[in-house]
Write a protein that holds these residues in place. Structure first.
Motif, PDB file in Angstrom:
ATOM      1  N   LYS A 161       0.842  -1.208   0.000  1.00  0.00           N
ATOM      2  CA  LYS A 161       0.000   0.000   0.000  1.00  0.00           C
ATOM      3  C   LYS A 161       0.876   1.257   0.000  1.00  0.00           C
ATOM      4  CE  LYS A 161      -2.525  -1.863   3.373  1.00  0.00           C
ATOM      5  NZ  LYS A 161      -2.307  -3.290   3.137  1.00  0.00           N
ATOM      6  N   THR A 162       2.078   1.122  -0.577  1.00  0.00           N
ATOM      7  CA  THR A 162       2.980   2.263  -0.749  1.00  0.00           C
ATOM      8  C   THR A 162       3.394   2.349  -2.217  1.00  0.00           C
ATOM      9  OG1 THR A 162       4.984   0.981  -0.320  1.00  0.00           O
ATOM     10  CG2 THR A 162       3.890   1.975   1.589  1.00  0.00           C
ATOM     11  N   VAL A 163       3.658   3.554  -2.698  1.00  0.00           N
ATOM     12  CA  VAL A 163       4.074   3.749  -4.089  1.00  0.00           C
ATOM     13  C   VAL A 163       5.394   3.030  -4.357  1.00  0.00           C
ATOM     14  CG1 VAL A 163       4.805   5.474  -5.800  1.00  0.00           C
ATOM     15  CG2 VAL A 163       2.845   5.936  -4.280  1.00  0.00           C
ATOM     16  N   GLU A 164       6.303   3.070  -3.372  1.00  0.00           N
ATOM     17  CA  GLU A 164       7.637   2.476  -3.546  1.00  0.00           C
ATOM     18  C   GLU A 164       7.551   0.977  -3.834  1.00  0.00           C
ATOM     19  OE1 GLU A 164       7.845   6.268  -1.764  1.00  0.00           O
ATOM     20  OE2 GLU A 164       6.748   4.481  -1.086  1.00  0.00           O
ATOM     21  N   TYR A 165       6.564   0.324  -3.259  1.00  0.00           N
ATOM     22  CA  TYR A 165       6.383  -1.123  -3.464  1.00  0.00           C
ATOM     23  C   TYR A 165       6.249  -1.441  -4.953  1.00  0.00           C
ATOM     24  CZ  TYR A 165       4.023  -5.678  -3.456  1.00  0.00           C
ATOM     25  OH  TYR A 165       3.667  -6.980  -3.697  1.00  0.00           O
ATOM     26  N   TYR A 166       5.527  -0.619  -5.696  1.00  0.00           N
ATOM     27  CA  TYR A 166       5.273  -0.874  -7.107  1.00  0.00           C
ATOM     28  C   TYR A 166       6.393  -0.345  -8.005  1.00  0.00           C
ATOM     29  CZ  TYR A 166       0.711  -2.022  -5.245  1.00  0.00           C
ATOM     30  OH  TYR A 166      -0.296  -2.592  -4.517  1.00  0.00           O
ATOM     31  N   LEU A 167       7.086   0.681  -7.541  1.00  0.00           N
ATOM     32  CA  LEU A 167       8.169   1.235  -8.353  1.00  0.00           C
ATOM     33  C   LEU A 167       9.385   0.326  -8.425  1.00  0.00           C
ATOM     34  CD1 LEU A 167       8.179   4.994  -7.238  1.00  0.00           C
ATOM     35  CD2 LEU A 167       7.433   4.072  -9.454  1.00  0.00           C
ATOM     36  N   GLN A 168       9.601  -0.463  -7.377  1.00  0.00           N
ATOM     37  CA  GLN A 168      10.878  -1.185  -7.264  1.00  0.00           C
ATOM     38  C   GLN A 168      11.100  -2.242  -8.355  1.00  0.00           C
ATOM     39  OE1 GLN A 168      10.958  -3.031  -3.380  1.00  0.00           O
ATOM     40  NE2 GLN A 168       8.916  -3.881  -3.645  1.00  0.00           N
ATOM     41  N   ASP A 169      10.030  -2.714  -9.014  1.00  0.00           N
ATOM     42  CA  ASP A 169      10.202  -3.731 -10.052  1.00  0.00           C
ATOM     43  C   ASP A 169      10.024  -3.179 -11.463  1.00  0.00           C
ATOM     44  OD1 ASP A 169      10.722  -6.032  -8.444  1.00  0.00           O
ATOM     45  OD2 ASP A 169       8.629  -5.989  -7.814  1.00  0.00           O
ATOM     46  N   LEU A 170       9.822  -1.883 -11.600  1.00  0.00           N
ATOM     47  CA  LEU A 170       9.582  -1.320 -12.927  1.00  0.00           C
ATOM     48  C   LEU A 170      10.895  -1.127 -13.687  1.00  0.00           C
ATOM     49  CD1 LEU A 170       6.910   1.417 -12.090  1.00  0.00           C
ATOM     50  CD2 LEU A 170       6.531  -0.909 -12.932  1.00  0.00           C
ATOM     51  N   PRO A 171      10.928  -1.452 -14.978  1.00  0.00           N
ATOM     52  CA  PRO A 171      12.133  -1.242 -15.794  1.00  0.00           C
ATOM     53  C   PRO A 171      12.230   0.222 -16.227  1.00  0.00           C
ATOM     54  CG  PRO A 171      10.424  -2.282 -17.116  1.00  0.00           C
ATOM     55  CD  PRO A 171       9.875  -2.160 -15.730  1.00  0.00           C
ATOM     56  N   LEU A 172      12.778   1.048 -15.349  1.00  0.00           N
ATOM     57  CA  LEU A 172      12.763   2.492 -15.553  1.00  0.00           C
ATOM     58  C   LEU A 172      14.022   3.024 -16.236  1.00  0.00           C
ATOM     59  CD1 LEU A 172      11.184   3.540 -12.121  1.00  0.00           C
ATOM     60  CD2 LEU A 172      10.077   3.522 -14.379  1.00  0.00           C
ATOM     61  N   ASN A 173      14.938   2.123 -16.642  1.00  0.00           N
ATOM     62  CA  ASN A 173      16.110   2.591 -17.378  1.00  0.00           C
ATOM     63  C   ASN A 173      16.431   1.573 -18.470  1.00  0.00           C
ATOM     64  OD1 ASN A 173      17.817   0.482 -16.223  1.00  0.00           O
ATOM     65  ND2 ASN A 173      17.677   1.674 -14.332  1.00  0.00           N
ATOM     66  N   ASP A 174      17.380   1.890 -19.318  1.00  0.00           N
ATOM     67  CA  ASP A 174      17.672   1.046 -20.486  1.00  0.00           C
ATOM     68  C   ASP A 174      18.145  -0.354 -20.090  1.00  0.00           C
ATOM     69  OD1 ASP A 174      16.951   3.095 -22.118  1.00  0.00           O
ATOM     70  OD2 ASP A 174      19.004   3.778 -22.527  1.00  0.00           O
ATOM     71  N   SER A 175      18.957  -0.418 -19.064  1.00  0.00           N
ATOM     72  CA  SER A 175      19.489  -1.715 -18.644  1.00  0.00           C
ATOM     73  C   SER A 175      18.377  -2.637 -18.158  1.00  0.00           C
ATOM     74  CB  SER A 175      20.526  -1.532 -17.532  1.00  0.00           C
ATOM     75  OG  SER A 175      21.629  -0.806 -17.993  1.00  0.00           O
ATOM     76  N   LEU A 176      17.498  -2.091 -17.320  1.00  0.00           N
ATOM     77  CA  LEU A 176      16.407  -2.901 -16.793  1.00  0.00           C
ATOM     78  C   LEU A 176      15.390  -3.239 -17.877  1.00  0.00           C
ATOM     79  CD1 LEU A 176      15.869  -1.206 -13.318  1.00  0.00           C
ATOM     80  CD2 LEU A 176      16.895  -3.430 -13.786  1.00  0.00           C
ATOM     81  N   LEU A 177      15.209  -2.333 -18.836  1.00  0.00           N
ATOM     82  CA  LEU A 177      14.306  -2.622 -19.954  1.00  0.00           C
ATOM     83  C   LEU A 177      14.875  -3.759 -20.807  1.00  0.00           C
ATOM     84  CD1 LEU A 177      11.724  -1.887 -21.459  1.00  0.00           C
ATOM     85  CD2 LEU A 177      13.061  -0.226 -22.786  1.00  0.00           C
ATOM     86  N   GLU A 178      16.202  -3.776 -20.956  1.00  0.00           N
ATOM     87  CA  GLU A 178      16.833  -4.857 -21.712  1.00  0.00           C
ATOM     88  C   GLU A 178      16.620  -6.200 -21.016  1.00  0.00           C
ATOM     89  OE1 GLU A 178      21.222  -6.307 -23.321  1.00  0.00           O
ATOM     90  OE2 GLU A 178      20.986  -4.298 -22.478  1.00  0.00           O
TER      91      GLU A 178
END
Length: 861
Positions: free
Chosen positions: A532-549
């Motif tokens: 029930k926190t925003v950070e919980y959902y942000l931590q797994d998002l591919p927010l940069n090129d490396s993580l998107l790859e």
């Protein structure tokens, strides 16, 4: 007083001699027969019967699977009688020890034929053979079949004139059935039945044992015939009901549903225990045949639902209703009732399992594998291992489970990427909305629980491969199963990550599938767990090129593997084609393109769609002319040649790996070089490079090791071994790579070793060490040897200590003694025999010195 004594003394004498088993007279025989029967044997027999009664009354049958003829076939049932059977064995042993009379009687005068037969007897106490029979039965119930057989065979060979020999034959057959020695069992049963002298009281048990024999071998018709014969000899209605129930189950297996229904009706009419009557009513519904009028059966079942006595049986009633609906092709109603069955099943794991199984089979038959996989997964959590076709069900669960895992990865990553592409403001607002909906969902479930309303926890959904297409990722965020699977798949492949663009340079946990080595760094412990926190959902998002790859790589792998499951495990070529083509449409230049083209070519060829098959063939030949796939397509014999070469390469790799595990690194290099030269196109090629790199590292040639790890990363970057090699290079760069080739072996033989300069007086030093050894022990002999270690150093070795503890003790006693006066103590060690062989081979003093200080510095203080 004297007169009384005169009376007592003769009476005492009579009793004394009667107690003796060394005399065989009418008096001694009578005494031992009476006391054996009414004292020890009676108590032992009571214990045996008490144990059997426990099994009959306390063991709960599982009416949803084929009942055993005898409850002793169930291991859990036998445990109930264990203590009673132990007491039986004790009592029967005492009967034999105290009352057995084997001495021959002294008969006077001429012996009649009857007297002569009497003299041939091996035993003159008539309860001894019964005792052996009871011992055999008790051992049988304890599943000690070898002991049981000894007792039964003893009766047959030594008590040939006693009736117990016939029952012993019967029990030998029972033993052989339990041991699955069916031919031997049949021979004993047939011989016993054909012997006209056998007691007729055994006929019922003979028929039941024959029935058991046939049913275990799936000869159901013969089993039914024997059960019907046994029923005619059965008086107890509960026993009759059980046999009718088994006949009904067997007729059901044979597809004779009408006859099965009639037999279940007979069970109900006999009115045995409530569980059996209830199950018979349920089973009558399950053998309902489409085309018959089901209205009366449904009405009866719904009436049963309203009966308070059936509260804990609702799961079975719903299951029966679902079965009828399914047979009448009312699939929606069938699914609804199977779900109700599973959700209302609280204590009955077996019913929960078969309800989930029915749901899984429905979706599997429709090739709707995602919900099928979820239901199979639930099935396996509750299904007993003795359930019919357990292995087949387990395999379906495994195959569909794999598919669910792969499709889940695609769905998770698609959802995460969609959210990641939003603007920061939109993303935060979107997540806030999810949080509010999560809170609302929790409130709703809580209200339903407190108000006793029903919600559907079993709705796994259909076609979940595409469910996320128009939901903006919410479906993933809500589903805890998907969240878990998505995170686990990410961690399994890449380890724990922070949202950093240089994640590839961070240490992570990767499994080395060559040898037992594992690179393990502390996992990220900073993950947010509050959903029930925003950070919980942000931590797994591919927010940069490396993580998107990474995310794209996961999708590529998952789509390819899902297609592979469709193709090779679920035999669904159309779904495989759709998934392979989805992979190519989404990622035209993915690193699995060549193999995907080849798979599509073969699948279209199998469907005899030559235009499509040739299309993918041309793509391979034109774009990858030198590939093995191109050669296979152009040369019909290439595959056979390739497989022969691949087999030779794998055999050589096995030899290379074996030498590596044996710490023979020079031979490892010889074989690895051979593999690299001869098999550059083999799947084993990068593995040869890897073992070559490791062998260089373990022999101190670190530059060469780094070179070959870099070669692997350069040419095989996406493979498991390429990823592992990159991890090792990262650790080498950070100075955290462990080159240890030595292992702690506390129970192995050990040596005491000193490396000293040749300029020192080794003769005097060895003499002083000899005195210290003699002071240490005078119970065993040790050898002191002097070896050349290098041009400037000698090695003094004392051998052999039994284990690490003993050599440690000697080390502590001598290291600070006068033996080391004027001797450099910087290289004094103890070492296991295996480590010594490695040490003396490479003679890398610094390497063992580092290992010794790291592992033994505390133990020798």
């Amino acid at each position: 007083m004297k007169r009384n004594f005169a009376i007592i003394l003769p009476l005492f004498s009579i009793l004394f001699f009667a107690c003796s088993t060394q005399k065989n007279t009418a008096v001694t025989r009578t005494y031992h027969n009476v006391t054996a029967h009414y004292n020890v044997y009676f108590n032992g027999n009571e214990s045996y019967n008490a144990g059997r009664k426990k099994i009959e009354t306390e063991y709960k049958d599982n009416y949803s699977i084929l009942l055993p003829i005898f409850k002793y076939s169930e291991e859990n049932a036998l445990k109930l009688a264990s203590s009673d059977m132990e007491r039986t064995l004790s009592k029967m042993g005492k009967t034999i020890a105290v009352h057995s009379i084997t001495v021959k009687p002294k008969l006077k005068g001429n012996m009649t034929p009857k007297d002569k037969e009497f003299m041939k007897k091996n035993e003159y106490c008539k309860w001894i053979d019964d005792s052996y029979l009871l011992i055999g039965k008790a051992d049988f119930y304890k599943q000690d079949y070898s002991k049981a057989l000894r007792s039964f065979r003893k009766i047959i060979t030594e008590y040939k004139t006693e009736e117990t020999r016939f029952e012993s034959q019967l029990w030998i057959a029972k033993v052989y059935i339990e041991q699955e020695k069916y031919k031997d069992a049949f021979n004993y049963l047939t011989e016993l039945e054909n012997d006209v002298r056998h007691p007729k009281k055994l006929d019922k048990e003979i028929n039941l044992t024959f029935a058991d024999y046939y049913i275990r071998q799936k000869e159901y018709k013969k089993g039914i015939s024997r059960l019907e014969a046994a029923i005619k000899l059965t008086k107890k209605k509960d026993d009759k009901a059980r046999y009718y129930y088994i006949i009904a189950q067997l007729e059901q297996k044979l597809g004779n549903n009408s006859i099965a229904s009639d037999n279940f009706k007979k069970v109900i009419k006999l009115n045995p225990n409530y569980d059996m009557v209830f199950s018979a009513k349920i089973m009558r519904a399950t053998v309902f045949t489409a085309g018959q009028n089901s209205a009366d059966i449904k009405k009866e079942l719904r009436k049963m639902l309203k009966d308070e006595k059936n509260e804990e049986y609702k799961d079975q009633i719903y299951y029966a209703l679902a079965t009828i609906e399914q047979k009448e092709d009312n699939e929606t109603e069938a699914i609804k009732n199977y779900k109700l069955s599973a959700s209302t099943s609280v204590k009955n794991d077996n019913q929960k399992a078969i309800s989930f199984l029915a749901l899984a089979d429905i979706f599997f038959a429709k090739k709707d594998f995602v919900p099928a996989g979820n239901y199979y997964d639930s099935t396996m959590q509750y299904l007993a291992t003795n359930y019919p076709d357990y292995d087949l069900i387990s395999k379906k669960a495994e195959n569909t489970g794999m598919l669910v895992e792969y499709l889940t990865v695609v769905q998770v990553q698609d959802s995460l990427q969609k959210i990641a592409k939003m603007s920061e403001q939109d993303r935060t607002a979107f997540i806030q909305q999810i949080i509010e909906e999560v809170k609302e969902e929790e409130r709703r479930k809580q209200e339903e629980l407190t108000s006793n309303q029903t919600y559907d926890p079993l709705d796994f959904g259909n076609n979940s491969q595409n469910n996320n297409n128009n939901q903006g990722g919410k479906w993933y965020m809500y589903n805890p199963v998907l969240v878990s699977r998505g995170k686990n798949e990410f961690k399994k492949k890449w380890g724990a990550r922070k949202l950093e663009d240089d994640w590839r340079r961070k240490n992570k946990s990767v499994l080395n599938n060559i040898g037992d080595e594992e690179i393990d760094e502390n996992a990220d412990s900073t993950r947010v767990t509050d959903n029930k926190t925003v950070e919980y959902y942000l931590q797994d998002l591919p927010l940069n090129d490396s993580l998107l790859e990474i995310s794209n790589d996961l999708i590529i792998n998952a789509l390819f593997n899902a297609a592979d499951v469709y193709e090779n495990r679920l035999d669904d070529g159309n779904a495989a084609i759709r998934t392979y083509e989805e992979l190519m449409n989404r990622y035209p230049d993915n690193y699995l393109k060549l193999e995907t083209y080849y798979r599509l070519h073969k699948l279209y060829q199998k469907k005899t769609e030559e235009t499509k098959a040739n299309y993918y063939k041309e793509l391979i030949v034109i774009q990858y002319p030198d590939s093995k796939y191109s050669k296979m397509l152009l040369d019909p014999n290439f595959y056979a040649k390739l497989m022969a070469t691949e087999n030779d390469a794998l055999n050589l790799y096995d030899k290379t790996l074996s030498e590596y595990k044996s710490n023979d690194y020079n031979q490892t290099l010889v074989y690895a070089n051979e593999g690299i030269k001869k098999y550059p196109d083999s799947q084993a090629y990068p593995n040869f490079l890897f073992l070559k790199a490791k062998a260089f590292g373990n022999t101190g040639r670190q530059d060469s090791m780094v070179f070959y790890f870099k070669e692997i990363v350069k040419h095989f970057p996406k493979s498991d071994i390429g990823i592992l090699s990159k991890e090792i290079l990262t650790l080498i760069e950070s100075g955290k790579y462990d080159y240890d080739i030595y292992k702690i072996a506390p129970l192995e033989e050990h040596y005491f070793v000193v490396i000293i300069d040749k300029t020192q007086n080794t003769t005097e030093f060895k003499f002083k060490l000899k005195l210290k050894v003699e002071q240490f022990t005078n119970t065993k002999a040790f050898e002191i040897e002097d070896e050349n270690f290098s041009s400037k150093k000698s090695l003094i070795k004392i051998k052999t200590f039994d284990n690490q503890k003993e050599v440690e003790s000697f080390y502590k006693s001598v290291i600070d003694s006068d033996a080391f006066e004027n001797i450099d103590k910087s290289h004094v060690y103890f070492i296991s025999k295996t480590n010594y062989d490695l040490f003396i081979k490479d003679k890398m003093l610094d390497k063992y010195d580092s290992f010794f200080k790291k592992n033994y510095s505390l133990t020798i203080q």
